[in-house]
Scaffold this active site. Structure first.
Site, short mmCIF file in Angstrom:
data_model
loop_
_atom_site.label_atom_id
_atom_site.label_comp_id
_atom_site.label_asym_id
_atom_site.label_seq_id
_atom_site.Cartn_x
_atom_site.Cartn_y
_atom_site.Cartn_z
N SER A 1 7.35 -8.17 2.00
CA SER A 1 7.27 -6.77 2.40
C SER A 1 8.65 -6.19 2.66
CB SER A 1 6.48 -6.66 3.70
OG SER A 1 5.21 -7.20 3.57
N HIS B 1 5.32 -6.23 -4.94
CA HIS B 1 4.79 -5.99 -3.58
C HIS B 1 3.47 -5.23 -3.67
CE1 HIS B 1 5.22 -3.89 0.54
NE2 HIS B 1 4.60 -5.03 0.68
N GLU C 1 4.80 -2.03 -5.61
CA GLU C 1 6.24 -1.78 -5.67
C GLU C 1 6.87 -2.93 -6.46
OE1 GLU C 1 7.82 0.43 -1.71
OE2 GLU C 1 7.13 -1.61 -1.39
N ASN D 1 7.58 0.34 3.27
CA ASN D 1 7.79 -0.14 4.65
C ASN D 1 9.01 0.47 5.32
OD1 ASN D 1 5.51 -1.75 5.17
ND2 ASN D 1 6.27 -3.23 3.69
P1 NAD Z 1 -1.16 -14.45 6.11
O1 NAD Z 1 -0.61 -14.99 7.38
O2 NAD Z 1 -2.53 -13.84 6.08
O3 NAD Z 1 -1.17 -15.61 4.98
C1 NAD Z 1 -0.07 -16.45 4.71
C2 NAD Z 1 -0.60 -17.74 4.08
O4 NAD Z 1 0.51 -18.55 3.65
C3 NAD Z 1 -1.42 -18.62 5.05
O5 NAD Z 1 -2.70 -18.85 4.49
C4 NAD Z 1 -0.60 -19.92 5.15
O6 NAD Z 1 -1.43 -21.08 5.29
C5 NAD Z 1 0.12 -19.91 3.81
N1 NAD Z 1 1.31 -20.76 3.75
C6 NAD Z 1 2.30 -20.89 4.67
N2 NAD Z 1 3.23 -21.74 4.19
C7 NAD Z 1 2.85 -22.11 2.94
C8 NAD Z 1 3.41 -22.97 1.94
N3 NAD Z 1 4.58 -23.59 2.12
N4 NAD Z 1 2.74 -23.13 0.78
C9 NAD Z 1 1.54 -22.53 0.58
N5 NAD Z 1 0.97 -21.70 1.50
C10 NAD Z 1 1.61 -21.51 2.67
O7 NAD Z 1 -0.07 -13.42 5.55
P2 NAD Z 1 -0.30 -12.13 4.60
O8 NAD Z 1 -0.61 -10.95 5.45
O9 NAD Z 1 -1.18 -12.51 3.47
O10 NAD Z 1 1.20 -11.90 4.07
C11 NAD Z 1 1.75 -12.71 3.05
C12 NAD Z 1 2.97 -12.04 2.47
O11 NAD Z 1 2.58 -10.75 1.93
C13 NAD Z 1 4.09 -11.76 3.46
O12 NAD Z 1 5.32 -11.87 2.80
C14 NAD Z 1 3.83 -10.32 3.86
O13 NAD Z 1 5.00 -9.68 4.32
C15 NAD Z 1 3.36 -9.74 2.53
N6 NAD Z 1 2.53 -8.53 2.64
C16 NAD Z 1 1.62 -8.39 3.65
C17 NAD Z 1 0.85 -7.23 3.72
C18 NAD Z 1 -0.17 -7.04 4.81
O14 NAD Z 1 -0.67 -5.92 4.98
N7 NAD Z 1 -0.52 -8.07 5.56
C19 NAD Z 1 0.98 -6.23 2.73
C20 NAD Z 1 1.88 -6.44 1.68
C21 NAD Z 1 2.66 -7.59 1.65
#
Ligand code: NAD
Length: 283
Positions: free
Chosen positions: A118, A139, A151, A189
């Site tokens: 993000s 993104h 994005e 963001n």
């Molecule tokens: P989340 O916490 O829901 O999920 C993250 C996942 O990564 C977990 O299931 C965890 O077990 C897994 N994980 C951690 N280390 C790992 C590894 N080494 N190998 C494999 N899996 C691993 O997080 P999220 O909200 O899905 O966010 C994920 C990414 O997307 C982040 O970079 C976040 O900034 C980005 N993002 C989030 C949003 C949002 O609204 N939440 C929107 C756009 C982008």
């Protein structure tokens, strides 16, 4: 022509992204270190497709084909066949760097490495690999199956070919790409998170209750969700990580994370995913 994709991280974003690729005809491996998270993602995708079928917007055959194209593993299977690996693990620079280095070592030279970060610098993440020209930001918005925007972020070394492949792929997924240069928080963001942070400051300062702040922003500025409801939905840990990147990367005090946000995250109140944030969530 890329046909086989690995999505790393089966959290809320990885789950939705894997569904989008599978529905568009790609063979998708969804990877997570947590088997529980993989099981949750598989159930979530099936329920999401079922909901669309019930609404009459998705034929049974499309659902069945999409599910057949998806597989769930703790490590990538047959890495030599993967054309694109898209990471969606937690918003942590060291973790993402390590993961991209592992992918760089495992995947064929031609494979593209994409990050759903993000806010983190694509240029810096790319520099940790031996293929910075084939690293790019992709993104997706949350929830990925419903939100039409992606994005696309070009790092300093991202090649024109990599950019063109990903731009076309986003369109083939039925999404609209926008190109962002590599600055903290990119476009969405950079603008959204200061608003969320300010809404949290308004709670912190006692301006109004979270409910009234959200109602004011929904009815007063025509937003579908209030900023605090949205912060809970995104995940307060993710919001804090992004605001910290804006604060450090842009060096301006106006991005200072609200102490109340830090307190909630430290308490494990991460929003909807943990059942408590600015609101409480049952079940
Ligand atoms: P989340 O916490 O829901 O999920 C993250 C996942 O990564 C977990 O299931 C965890 O077990 C897994 N994980 C951690 N280390 C790992 C590894 N080494 N190998 C494999 N899996 C691993 O997080 P999220 O909200 O899905 O966010 C994920 C990414 O997307 C982040 O970079 C976040 O900034 C980005 N993002 C989030 C949003 C949002 O609204 N939440 C929107 C756009 C982008």
């Amino acid at each position: 022509m890329i046909n086989k994709i690995a999505v790393i991280g089966a959290g809320q974003m990885g789950e939705g992204i894997a569904q989008v690729f599978a529905m568009a005809g790609y063979q998708v491996q969804l990877i997570d270190v947590s088997p529980a998270q993989l099981a949750k993602a598989e159930k979530g995708i099936t329920q999401s497709l079922d909901r669309q079928m019930t609404k009459g917007t998705l034929p049974l055959s499309v659902k069945e084909d999409a599910l057949k194209r998806l597989s769930f593993f703790e490590t990538i299977q047959n890495p030599e066949t993967i054309g694109l690996a898209l990471e969606a693990v937690v918003e942590n620079f060291d973790l993402k760097t390590q993961l991209l280095q592992d992918l760089d070592a495992q995947l064929p030279d031609a494979a593209i490495l994409a990050s759903n970060t993000s806010s983190l610098s694509i240029t810096t993440l790319a520099a940790a690999t031996k293929r910075p020209d084939r690293v790019i930001g992709m993104h997706f918005m949350n929830p990925a199956p419903r939100m039409p925007l992606v994005e696309v972020i070009r790092g300093q070394a991202t090649s024109e070919t990599t950019y063109q492949i990903i731009d076309h792929m986003v369109r083939a997924l039925g999404k609209t790409p926008v190109l962002s240069q590599d600055f903290p928080g990119f476009i969405v963001n950079r603008i959204l998170m200061p608003m969320i942070n300010e809404a949290i400051y308004a709670v912190h300062d006692g301006v109004a209750t979270p409910q009234d702040i959200d109602t004011a922003m929904k009815l007063g500025t025509n937003q579908p969700m209030g900023p605090l409801e949205l912060a809970d939905f995104i995940g307060l840990d993710t919001c804090l990580a992004i605001i910290q990147v804006l604060h450090e990367g842009l060096g301006d005090e106006k991005y200072r994370p609200c102490p109340l946000l830090i307190k909630y995250v430290t308490s494990g109140w991460l929003g909807k995913k943990t059942g408590r944030g600015f609101y409480e969530y049952a079940g």
